[in-house]
Design a protein around this motif. Structure first.
Motif, PDB file in Angstrom:
ATOM      1  N   ILE A 193       0.829  -1.205   0.000  1.00 23.17           N
ATOM      2  CA  ILE A 193       0.000   0.000   0.000  1.00 23.17           C
ATOM      3  C   ILE A 193       0.866   1.258   0.000  1.00 23.17           C
ATOM      4  O   ILE A 193       0.615   2.206  -0.749  1.00 23.17           O
ATOM      5  N   ILE A 194       1.911   1.246   0.820  1.00 24.93           N
ATOM      6  CA  ILE A 194       2.794   2.407   0.879  1.00 24.93           C
ATOM      7  C   ILE A 194       3.517   2.609  -0.450  1.00 24.93           C
ATOM      8  O   ILE A 194       3.638   3.735  -0.931  1.00 24.93           O
ATOM      9  N   SER A 195       3.974   1.527  -1.056  1.00 22.70           N
ATOM     10  CA  SER A 195       4.679   1.658  -2.330  1.00 22.70           C
ATOM     11  C   SER A 195       3.741   2.148  -3.435  1.00 22.70           C
ATOM     12  O   SER A 195       4.156   2.919  -4.299  1.00 22.70           O
ATOM     13  N   VAL A 196       2.487   1.729  -3.408  1.00 22.44           N
ATOM     14  CA  VAL A 196       1.511   2.225  -4.392  1.00 22.44           C
ATOM     15  C   VAL A 196       1.299   3.724  -4.205  1.00 22.44           C
ATOM     16  O   VAL A 196       1.318   4.497  -5.172  1.00 22.44           O
ATOM     17  N   LEU A 197       1.133   4.157  -2.972  1.00 24.88           N
ATOM     18  CA  LEU A 197       0.886   5.572  -2.708  1.00 24.88           C
ATOM     19  C   LEU A 197       2.106   6.437  -3.011  1.00 24.88           C
ATOM     20  O   LEU A 197       1.975   7.547  -3.529  1.00 24.88           O
TER      21      LEU A 197
ATOM     22  N   PHE B 224      -0.798   0.904  -8.883  1.00 22.34           N
ATOM     23  CA  PHE B 224      -1.266  -0.382  -8.378  1.00 22.34           C
ATOM     24  C   PHE B 224      -0.865  -1.515  -9.315  1.00 22.34           C
ATOM     25  O   PHE B 224      -0.331  -2.534  -8.881  1.00 22.34           O
ATOM     26  N   LEU B 225      -1.118  -1.343 -10.608  1.00 22.93           N
ATOM     27  CA  LEU B 225      -0.786  -2.388 -11.568  1.00 22.93           C
ATOM     28  C   LEU B 225       0.723  -2.610 -11.672  1.00 22.93           C
ATOM     29  O   LEU B 225       1.186  -3.744 -11.805  1.00 22.93           O
ATOM     30  N   PHE B 226       1.502  -1.532 -11.610  1.00 23.90           N
ATOM     31  CA  PHE B 226       2.951  -1.656 -11.667  1.00 23.90           C
ATOM     32  C   PHE B 226       3.476  -2.421 -10.449  1.00 23.90           C
ATOM     33  O   PHE B 226       4.281  -3.345 -10.589  1.00 23.90           O
ATOM     34  N   ASN B 227       3.022  -2.056  -9.264  1.00 22.71           N
ATOM     35  CA  ASN B 227       3.479  -2.743  -8.054  1.00 22.71           C
ATOM     36  C   ASN B 227       2.968  -4.179  -8.001  1.00 22.71           C
ATOM     37  O   ASN B 227       3.649  -5.052  -7.468  1.00 22.71           O
ATOM     38  N   LEU B 228       1.808  -4.414  -8.536  1.00 23.09           N
ATOM     39  CA  LEU B 228       1.286  -5.770  -8.601  1.00 23.09           C
ATOM     40  C   LEU B 228       2.165  -6.637  -9.501  1.00 23.09           C
ATOM     41  O   LEU B 228       2.457  -7.783  -9.169  1.00 23.09           O
ATOM     42  N   GLN B 229       2.623  -6.066 -10.609  1.00 25.63           N
ATOM     43  CA  GLN B 229       3.490  -6.796 -11.522  1.00 25.63           C
ATOM     44  C   GLN B 229       4.878  -7.025 -10.910  1.00 25.63           C
ATOM     45  O   GLN B 229       5.452  -8.102 -11.059  1.00 25.63           O
ATOM     46  N   ILE B 230       5.409  -6.040 -10.212  1.00 26.72           N
ATOM     47  CA  ILE B 230       6.761  -6.136  -9.665  1.00 26.72           C
ATOM     48  C   ILE B 230       6.810  -7.015  -8.410  1.00 26.72           C
ATOM     49  O   ILE B 230       7.644  -7.912  -8.296  1.00 26.72           O
ATOM     50  N   THR B 231       5.925  -6.756  -7.447  1.00 27.52           N
ATOM     51  CA  THR B 231       5.995  -7.455  -6.168  1.00 27.52           C
ATOM     52  C   THR B 231       5.017  -8.617  -6.047  1.00 27.52           C
ATOM     53  O   THR B 231       5.163  -9.448  -5.150  1.00 27.52           O
TER      54      THR B 231
ATOM     55  N   PHE C  50      -6.679   9.440 -10.565  1.00 31.48           N
ATOM     56  CA  PHE C  50      -7.106   8.070 -10.851  1.00 31.48           C
ATOM     57  C   PHE C  50      -6.109   7.345 -11.746  1.00 31.48           C
ATOM     58  O   PHE C  50      -5.814   6.168 -11.534  1.00 31.48           O
ATOM     59  N   LEU C  51      -5.588   8.040 -12.727  1.00 32.28           N
ATOM     60  CA  LEU C  51      -4.637   7.425 -13.640  1.00 32.28           C
ATOM     61  C   LEU C  51      -3.368   6.977 -12.909  1.00 32.28           C
ATOM     62  O   LEU C  51      -2.885   5.861 -13.109  1.00 32.28           O
ATOM     63  N   CYS C  52      -2.850   7.814 -12.037  1.00 32.46           N
ATOM     64  CA  CYS C  52      -1.630   7.477 -11.290  1.00 32.46           C
ATOM     65  C   CYS C  52      -1.876   6.343 -10.305  1.00 32.46           C
ATOM     66  O   CYS C  52      -1.024   5.457 -10.147  1.00 32.46           O
ATOM     67  N   LEU C  53      -3.006   6.355  -9.624  1.00 35.44           N
ATOM     68  CA  LEU C  53      -3.299   5.279  -8.677  1.00 35.44           C
ATOM     69  C   LEU C  53      -3.451   3.934  -9.381  1.00 35.44           C
ATOM     70  O   LEU C  53      -2.929   2.919  -8.912  1.00 35.44           O
TER      71      LEU C  53
END
Length: 77
Positions: free
Chosen positions: A5-9, A64-71, A57-60
């Motif tokens: 959550i912190i990395s997404v924000l 989220f998708l970037f961090n989901l792919q990475i972590t 909205f675009l950045c969130l």
């Protein structure tokens, strides 16, 4: 889970300013080309508010998708 959550924000916060400026420039240029006139200060500020709203909205979503792919999907333990 907290790290995710912190990395997404954090990523969304870092991307917010450049993305909002990019969207703002594109929307102002599009509106100027569409109306064939220079925009007033009120119209420019309106486009800036619109660009900020869209970029939240675009950045969130991207973050989220970037961090989901990475972590990967955060687990419960």
């Amino acid at each position: 889970m907290l790290y995710f959550i912190i990395s997404v924000l954090v990523l969304a916060g870092l991307l917010f300013i450049p993305v909002s400026k990019l969207i703002w420039v594109f929307s102002v240029r599009r509106l100027q080309r569409k109306t064939n006139t220079e925009l007033t200060q009120t119209e420019i500020e309106g486009q800036l508010n619109r660009a900020r709203f869209i970029s939240i909205f675009l950045c969130l979503i991207f973050s989220f998708l970037f961090n989901l792919q990475i972590t990967g999907l955060p687990g419960n333990g």
